[in-house]
Design a protein around this motif. Structure first.
Motif, mmCIF file in Angstrom:
data_model
loop_
_atom_site.group_PDB
_atom_site.id
_atom_site.type_symbol
_atom_site.label_atom_id
_atom_site.label_comp_id
_atom_site.label_asym_id
_atom_site.label_seq_id
_atom_site.Cartn_x
_atom_site.Cartn_y
_atom_site.Cartn_z
ATOM 1 N N LEU A 1 3.200 0.238 7.721
ATOM 2 C CA LEU A 1 3.769 1.010 6.635
ATOM 3 C C LEU A 1 3.023 0.582 5.383
ATOM 4 O O LEU A 1 2.999 -0.592 5.043
ATOM 5 C CB LEU A 1 5.260 0.691 6.519
ATOM 6 N N PHE A 2 2.376 1.542 4.737
ATOM 7 C CA PHE A 2 1.479 1.224 3.631
ATOM 8 C C PHE A 2 1.839 2.054 2.418
ATOM 9 O O PHE A 2 1.960 3.272 2.510
ATOM 10 C CB PHE A 2 0.033 1.511 4.053
ATOM 11 N N TRP A 3 2.021 1.376 1.275
ATOM 12 C CA TRP A 3 2.216 2.093 0.025
ATOM 13 C C TRP A 3 0.942 1.973 -0.795
ATOM 14 O O TRP A 3 0.526 0.878 -1.171
ATOM 15 C CB TRP A 3 3.406 1.577 -0.776
ATOM 16 N N ASN A 4 0.319 3.111 -1.047
ATOM 17 C CA ASN A 4 -0.889 3.195 -1.849
ATOM 18 C C ASN A 4 -0.463 3.478 -3.278
ATOM 19 O O ASN A 4 -0.100 4.602 -3.622
ATOM 20 C CB ASN A 4 -1.786 4.318 -1.307
ATOM 21 N N GLY A 5 -0.484 2.434 -4.106
ATOM 22 C CA GLY A 5 -0.031 2.565 -5.483
ATOM 23 C C GLY A 5 -0.874 3.509 -6.312
ATOM 24 O O GLY A 5 -0.375 4.189 -7.202
ATOM 25 N N TRP B 1 1.216 -2.318 -1.212
ATOM 26 C CA TRP B 1 1.712 -3.285 -0.248
ATOM 27 C C TRP B 1 1.661 -2.694 1.153
ATOM 28 O O TRP B 1 1.522 -1.490 1.337
ATOM 29 C CB TRP B 1 3.116 -3.789 -0.590
ATOM 30 N N LEU B 2 1.751 -3.589 2.149
ATOM 31 C CA LEU B 2 1.597 -3.211 3.553
ATOM 32 C C LEU B 2 2.560 -4.029 4.390
ATOM 33 O O LEU B 2 2.700 -5.231 4.184
ATOM 34 C CB LEU B 2 0.151 -3.500 3.985
ATOM 35 N N LEU B 3 3.226 -3.381 5.338
ATOM 36 C CA LEU B 3 4.077 -4.055 6.313
ATOM 37 C C LEU B 3 3.548 -3.753 7.702
ATOM 38 O O LEU B 3 3.326 -2.584 8.040
ATOM 39 C CB LEU B 3 5.516 -3.548 6.212
ATOM 40 N N VAL C 1 2.191 -7.836 3.232
ATOM 41 C CA VAL C 1 1.041 -8.172 2.404
ATOM 42 C C VAL C 1 1.142 -7.393 1.098
ATOM 43 O O VAL C 1 1.295 -6.171 1.115
ATOM 44 C CB VAL C 1 -0.291 -7.811 3.110
ATOM 45 N N ALA C 2 1.072 -8.108 -0.020
ATOM 46 C CA ALA C 2 1.061 -7.474 -1.337
ATOM 47 C C ALA C 2 -0.364 -7.527 -1.876
ATOM 48 O O ALA C 2 -0.991 -8.579 -1.883
ATOM 49 C CB ALA C 2 2.012 -8.198 -2.289
#
Length: 118
Positions: free
Chosen positions: A69-73, A56-58, A47-48
């Motif tokens: 797995l989450f990237w917090n921009g 984004w999130l996987l 998910v973007a």
């Protein structure tokens, strides 16, 4: 009658020919999926996020255990979390990660998905 400020729901009227642009991170899906699979995880979903920070999130799975797995921009933080049986998520580890584009994210994903040492 005095002038009153106007609030435009959905933005100011005018040139709308651009429309909503897809998040740049959508282009990362296939490559990040491959990186996760190379580390032994099955990828369920990518998910973007819409917005200016590019998060984004996987959703992942390995050995019947669900992870995300989450990237917090906004915070510049990559987090690996494990799903708990009674609900919710438990962070396993995180890593400060700069947005240097896809190659940087692939390296960060590979690093954070490695089993903990010690």
């Amino acid at each position: 009658m005095s002038e009153q400020p106007v609030f435009w729901l959905g933005g100011k009227p005018g040139d709308k020919h651009k429309g909503r642009q897809p998040p740049e991170a959508e282009r990362y899906a296939a490559t990040l999926t491959e990186a996760c699979e190379a580390c032994g995880f099955d990828v369920d979903e990518f998910v973007a996020a819409q917005g200016g920070f590019g998060g984004w999130l996987l959703h992942l799975e390995r050995g019947r255990v669900r992870y995300r797995l989450f990237w917090n921009g906004k915070a510049g933080l990559l987090s690996l979390e494990e799903h708990r049986e009674r609900g919710g998520w438990q962070e396993l580890r995180n890593s400060a990660t700069d947005d240097t584009g896809l190659p940087g994210f692939v390296a960060a994903v590979r690093e954070i998905l490695q089993p903990e040492h010690g």
